[in-house]
Design a protein around this motif. Structure first.
Motif, PDB file in Angstrom:
ATOM      1  N   CYS A 106       1.584 -19.872 -17.944  1.00 27.08           N
ATOM      2  CA  CYS A 106       1.289 -20.378 -16.595  1.00 27.08           C
ATOM      3  C   CYS A 106       2.078 -19.613 -15.539  1.00 27.08           C
ATOM      4  CB  CYS A 106       1.584 -21.871 -16.504  1.00 27.08           C
ATOM      5  SG  CYS A 106       0.395 -22.895 -17.365  1.00 27.08           S
ATOM      6  N   HIS A 107       3.371 -19.413 -15.764  1.00 29.68           N
ATOM      7  CA  HIS A 107       4.185 -18.653 -14.815  1.00 29.68           C
ATOM      8  C   HIS A 107       3.722 -17.205 -14.727  1.00 29.68           C
ATOM      9  CE1 HIS A 107       7.776 -21.632 -15.024  1.00 29.68           C
ATOM     10  NE2 HIS A 107       6.850 -22.024 -14.199  1.00 29.68           N
ATOM     11  N   LEU A 112      -5.860 -23.974 -22.061  1.00 30.77           N
ATOM     12  CA  LEU A 112      -4.724 -23.117 -22.425  1.00 30.77           C
ATOM     13  C   LEU A 112      -3.893 -23.683 -23.580  1.00 30.77           C
ATOM     14  CD1 LEU A 112      -2.949 -20.632 -21.968  1.00 30.77           C
ATOM     15  CD2 LEU A 112      -1.735 -21.936 -20.216  1.00 30.77           C
ATOM     16  N   VAL A 172       3.155 -22.340 -23.184  1.00 34.00           N
ATOM     17  CA  VAL A 172       2.284 -22.818 -22.099  1.00 34.00           C
ATOM     18  C   VAL A 172       2.965 -22.573 -20.758  1.00 34.00           C
ATOM     19  CG1 VAL A 172       1.331 -24.898 -21.022  1.00 34.00           C
ATOM     20  CG2 VAL A 172       0.981 -24.490 -23.440  1.00 34.00           C
ATOM     21  N   GLN A 173       4.230 -22.904 -20.667  1.00 32.15           N
ATOM     22  CA  GLN A 173       4.970 -22.680 -19.431  1.00 32.15           C
ATOM     23  C   GLN A 173       5.045 -21.183 -19.095  1.00 32.15           C
ATOM     24  OE1 GLN A 173       8.990 -24.066 -19.539  1.00 32.15           O
ATOM     25  NE2 GLN A 173       9.269 -23.863 -17.342  1.00 32.15           N
ATOM     26  N   ARG A 205       0.698 -16.066 -15.134  1.00 28.24           N
ATOM     27  CA  ARG A 205      -0.533 -16.029 -14.338  1.00 28.24           C
ATOM     28  C   ARG A 205      -0.249 -16.205 -12.853  1.00 28.24           C
ATOM     29  NH1 ARG A 205      -4.654 -19.604 -18.145  1.00 28.24           N
ATOM     30  NH2 ARG A 205      -4.820 -18.041 -19.801  1.00 28.24           N
ATOM     31  N   GLU A 224      -4.154 -12.316 -22.068  1.00 29.92           N
ATOM     32  CA  GLU A 224      -3.656 -12.279 -20.695  1.00 29.92           C
ATOM     33  C   GLU A 224      -3.894 -10.928 -20.021  1.00 29.92           C
ATOM     34  OE1 GLU A 224      -2.730 -14.930 -19.013  1.00 29.92           O
ATOM     35  OE2 GLU A 224      -3.237 -15.972 -20.866  1.00 29.92           O
TER      36      GLU A 224
END
Length: 147
Positions: free
Chosen positions: A34-35, A4, A30-31, A37, A114
């Protein structure tokens, strides 16, 4: 570096962010991804009733796809924030039937990876959602910028 951050690093470089801001923008994105997902996957899961408990039909979850508007708005807000933080300029969303602006191209690359479709519609919906929330908080919004 995992997959990622490598992917986002390439997208940030392609969008030509200033070198001094790339690490900060990459951390933000990135944060956010991730959240996104995690929350998207939580919405997909159907919570099974607890064993030994009686559950009425009226308490059962609704059928059909879950509403993911809040999760999309979160991801869009973080992409918007990363752009403002990186370029120190408000992102421009072009009208339909015109060539895409650099922000739309950047957002599109992340959103499509995404699984978010209808990019222009979602960006316009985010812009109106953001304006409504800011005005409800007492800020004045002129052409998308907070005054």
């Amino acid at each position: 570096m995992t997959l990622l951050p490598r992917q986002l690093h390439a997208k940030i470089a392609k969008a030509k962010f200033p070198f001094g801001q790339r690490k900060t923008v990459e951390d933000i994105l990135v944060q956010a991804v991730c959240h996104f997902r995690i929350y998207r996957n939580r919405l997909r899961k159907n919570l099974a009733p607890l064993p030994g408990r009686f559950q009425l039909r009226s308490q059962a979850q609704k059928r059909g796809p879950k509403d993911k508007k809040e999760v999309r708005m979160y991801l869009l807000s973080q992409i918007h924030y990363a752009w403002v933080r990186g370029f120190e300029a408000y992102p421009k969303i072009n009208n339909k039937d015109y060539p895409d602006s650099p922000f739309v191209i950047f957002a599109e690359s992340i959103l499509l990876s995404e699984g978010v479709a209808r990019i222009h519609t979602n960006l316009e919906e985010f812009r109106s959602y953001r304006k409504k929330q800011l005005e409800a908080s007492g800020f004045k919004v002129v052409r998308g910028q907070v005054k």
